[in-house]
Design a protein around this motif. Structure first.
Motif, PDB file in Angstrom:
ATOM      1  N   VAL A   5       0.845  -1.200   0.000  1.00 37.93           N
ATOM      2  CA  VAL A   5       0.000   0.000   0.000  1.00 37.93           C
ATOM      3  C   VAL A   5       0.878   1.247   0.000  1.00 37.93           C
ATOM      4  N   PHE A   6       1.844   1.285   0.897  1.00 36.78           N
ATOM      5  CA  PHE A   6       2.758   2.427   0.990  1.00 36.78           C
ATOM      6  C   PHE A   6       3.521   2.627  -0.316  1.00 36.78           C
ATOM      7  N   ASN A   7       4.074   1.557  -0.853  1.00 37.13           N
ATOM      8  CA  ASN A   7       4.888   1.666  -2.071  1.00 37.13           C
ATOM      9  C   ASN A   7       4.078   2.065  -3.297  1.00 37.13           C
ATOM     10  N   TYR A   8       2.779   1.842  -3.266  1.00 35.68           N
ATOM     11  CA  TYR A   8       1.927   2.281  -4.364  1.00 35.68           C
ATOM     12  C   TYR A   8       1.507   3.749  -4.194  1.00 35.68           C
ATOM     13  N   TRP A   9       0.986   4.081  -3.009  1.00 37.40           N
ATOM     14  CA  TRP A   9       0.403   5.405  -2.824  1.00 37.40           C
ATOM     15  C   TRP A   9       1.403   6.506  -2.510  1.00 37.40           C
ATOM     16  N   TRP A  10       2.405   6.242  -1.683  1.00 36.96           N
ATOM     17  CA  TRP A  10       3.280   7.340  -1.281  1.00 36.96           C
ATOM     18  C   TRP A  10       4.075   7.930  -2.452  1.00 36.96           C
ATOM     19  N   PRO A  11       4.607   7.161  -3.383  1.00 35.13           N
ATOM     20  CA  PRO A  11       5.314   7.782  -4.509  1.00 35.13           C
ATOM     21  C   PRO A  11       4.426   8.759  -5.287  1.00 35.13           C
ATOM     22  N   GLN A  12       3.137   8.469  -5.370  1.00 37.53           N
ATOM     23  CA  GLN A  12       2.228   9.397  -6.041  1.00 37.53           C
ATOM     24  C   GLN A  12       1.993  10.646  -5.191  1.00 37.53           C
ATOM     25  N   THR A  30       2.555  -1.066  14.129  1.00 40.91           N
ATOM     26  CA  THR A  30       2.213  -2.482  14.207  1.00 40.91           C
ATOM     27  C   THR A  30       1.334  -2.918  13.041  1.00 40.91           C
ATOM     28  N   HIS A  31       0.373  -2.057  12.655  1.00 43.71           N
ATOM     29  CA  HIS A  31      -0.594  -2.427  11.628  1.00 43.71           C
ATOM     30  C   HIS A  31      -0.635  -1.448  10.462  1.00 43.71           C
ATOM     31  N   PHE A  32       0.376  -0.610  10.320  1.00 39.63           N
ATOM     32  CA  PHE A  32       0.359   0.396   9.266  1.00 39.63           C
ATOM     33  C   PHE A  32       1.737   1.011   9.093  1.00 39.63           C
ATOM     34  N   ILE A  33       1.891   1.751   8.018  1.00 40.33           N
ATOM     35  CA  ILE A  33       3.050   2.620   7.830  1.00 40.33           C
ATOM     36  C   ILE A  33       2.519   4.041   7.917  1.00 40.33           C
ATOM     37  N   LYS A  34       3.103   4.831   8.779  1.00 41.26           N
ATOM     38  CA  LYS A  34       2.658   6.205   9.053  1.00 41.26           C
ATOM     39  C   LYS A  34       3.612   7.176   8.366  1.00 41.26           C
ATOM     40  N   VAL A  35       3.041   8.101   7.584  1.00 39.17           N
ATOM     41  CA  VAL A  35       3.838   9.139   6.941  1.00 39.17           C
ATOM     42  C   VAL A  35       3.313  10.492   7.413  1.00 39.17           C
ATOM     43  N   ASN A  46      -0.673  10.357   6.915  1.00 36.74           N
ATOM     44  CA  ASN A  46      -1.340   9.259   6.224  1.00 36.74           C
ATOM     45  C   ASN A  46      -0.915   7.957   6.885  1.00 36.74           C
ATOM     46  N   PHE A  47      -1.883   7.063   7.070  1.00 39.13           N
ATOM     47  CA  PHE A  47      -1.639   5.731   7.591  1.00 39.13           C
ATOM     48  C   PHE A  47      -1.966   4.757   6.475  1.00 39.13           C
ATOM     49  N   TYR A  48      -0.983   3.995   6.012  1.00 38.63           N
ATOM     50  CA  TYR A  48      -1.162   3.030   4.928  1.00 38.63           C
ATOM     51  C   TYR A  48      -1.177   1.631   5.526  1.00 38.63           C
ATOM     52  N   SER A  49      -2.228   0.859   5.176  1.00 31.63           N
ATOM     53  CA  SER A  49      -2.361  -0.468   5.753  1.00 31.63           C
ATOM     54  C   SER A  49      -3.037  -1.415   4.766  1.00 31.63           C
ATOM     55  N   ALA A  50      -2.741  -2.684   4.909  1.00 33.38           N
ATOM     56  CA  ALA A  50      -3.471  -3.741   4.216  1.00 33.38           C
ATOM     57  C   ALA A  50      -4.197  -4.524   5.302  1.00 33.38           C
ATOM     58  N   PHE A  51      -5.506  -4.645   5.148  1.00 31.41           N
ATOM     59  CA  PHE A  51      -6.312  -5.270   6.188  1.00 31.41           C
ATOM     60  C   PHE A  51      -7.387  -6.132   5.553  1.00 31.41           C
ATOM     61  N   HIS A  52      -7.367  -7.416   5.834  1.00 32.62           N
ATOM     62  CA  HIS A  52      -8.344  -8.367   5.287  1.00 32.62           C
ATOM     63  C   HIS A  52      -8.442  -8.261   3.767  1.00 32.62           C
ATOM     64  N   GLY A  53      -7.286  -8.145   3.118  1.00 38.02           N
ATOM     65  CA  GLY A  53      -7.257  -8.108   1.663  1.00 38.02           C
ATOM     66  C   GLY A  53      -7.637  -6.778   1.042  1.00 38.02           C
ATOM     67  N   ILE A  60      -5.235  12.276   8.006  1.00 42.94           N
ATOM     68  CA  ILE A  60      -5.695  13.331   8.908  1.00 42.94           C
ATOM     69  C   ILE A  60      -4.904  14.599   8.607  1.00 42.94           C
ATOM     70  N   GLY A  61      -5.589  15.697   8.706  1.00 37.95           N
ATOM     71  CA  GLY A  61      -5.003  17.020   8.532  1.00 37.95           C
ATOM     72  C   GLY A  61      -5.942  18.008   9.184  1.00 37.95           C
ATOM     73  N   LYS A  62      -5.444  19.156   9.594  1.00 36.67           N
ATOM     74  CA  LYS A  62      -6.311  20.131  10.247  1.00 36.67           C
ATOM     75  C   LYS A  62      -5.815  21.531   9.951  1.00 36.67           C
ATOM     76  N   SER A  63      -6.754  22.353   9.493  1.00 36.92           N
ATOM     77  CA  SER A  63      -6.432  23.754   9.223  1.00 36.92           C
ATOM     78  C   SER A  63      -7.614  24.601   9.681  1.00 36.92           C
ATOM     79  N   PRO A  64      -7.392  25.560  10.512  1.00 38.41           N
ATOM     80  CA  PRO A  64      -6.088  25.950  11.031  1.00 38.41           C
ATOM     81  C   PRO A  64      -5.613  24.981  12.120  1.00 38.41           C
ATOM     82  N   TYR A  65      -4.335  24.826  12.190  1.00 42.59           N
ATOM     83  CA  TYR A  65      -3.675  23.957  13.162  1.00 42.59           C
ATOM     84  C   TYR A  65      -3.124  24.827  14.272  1.00 42.59           C
ATOM     85  N   THR A  66      -3.352  24.403  15.523  1.00 46.96           N
ATOM     86  CA  THR A  66      -2.792  25.113  16.673  1.00 46.96           C
ATOM     87  C   THR A  66      -1.956  24.133  17.486  1.00 46.96           C
ATOM     88  N   GLU A  67      -1.180  24.643  18.384  1.00 45.25           N
ATOM     89  CA  GLU A  67      -0.362  23.773  19.240  1.00 45.25           C
ATOM     90  C   GLU A  67      -1.234  22.824  20.061  1.00 45.25           C
TER      91      GLU A  67
END
Length: 83
Positions: A5-12, A30-35, A46-53, A60-67
């Motif tokens: 999943v990561f190798n497909y989506w992250w390069p794009q 444990t269950h994903f690759i986090k970028v 972004n959390f990339y995971s393969a789950f049950h095929g 997740i993202g947030k704007s405006p972002y605060t501390e």
């Protein structure tokens, strides 16, 4: 696999000009690759995971972002559960 999943989506995603290339951080959970990255000054994750095929990309993202939002971003993966 999570790697598939990561190798497909992250390069794009990484080609997007809005992403600050110096802000990118990838780590394996444990269950994903986090970028984590900043796009136009806004933190994103972004959390990339393969789950049950199925491939899963949780964003997740947030704007405006605060501390005060830092805890949400830091703790999100501890609460991310796949059923």
């Amino acid at each position: 696999t999570d790697d598939d999943v990561f190798n497909y989506w992250w390069p794009q995603m990484s080609r997007l000009p809005e992403i600050d290339k110096n802000s990118v951080k990838a780590e394996r959970g444990t269950h994903f690759i986090k970028v984590s990255y900043t796009a136009q000054g806004v933190p994103n994750v972004n959390f990339y995971s393969a789950f049950h095929g199925k491939w899963v990309d949780v964003h997740i993202g947030k704007s405006p972002y605060t501390e005060a939002d830092a805890k949400l971003f830091n703790d999100f993966d501890a609460h991310l559960v796949f059923y």
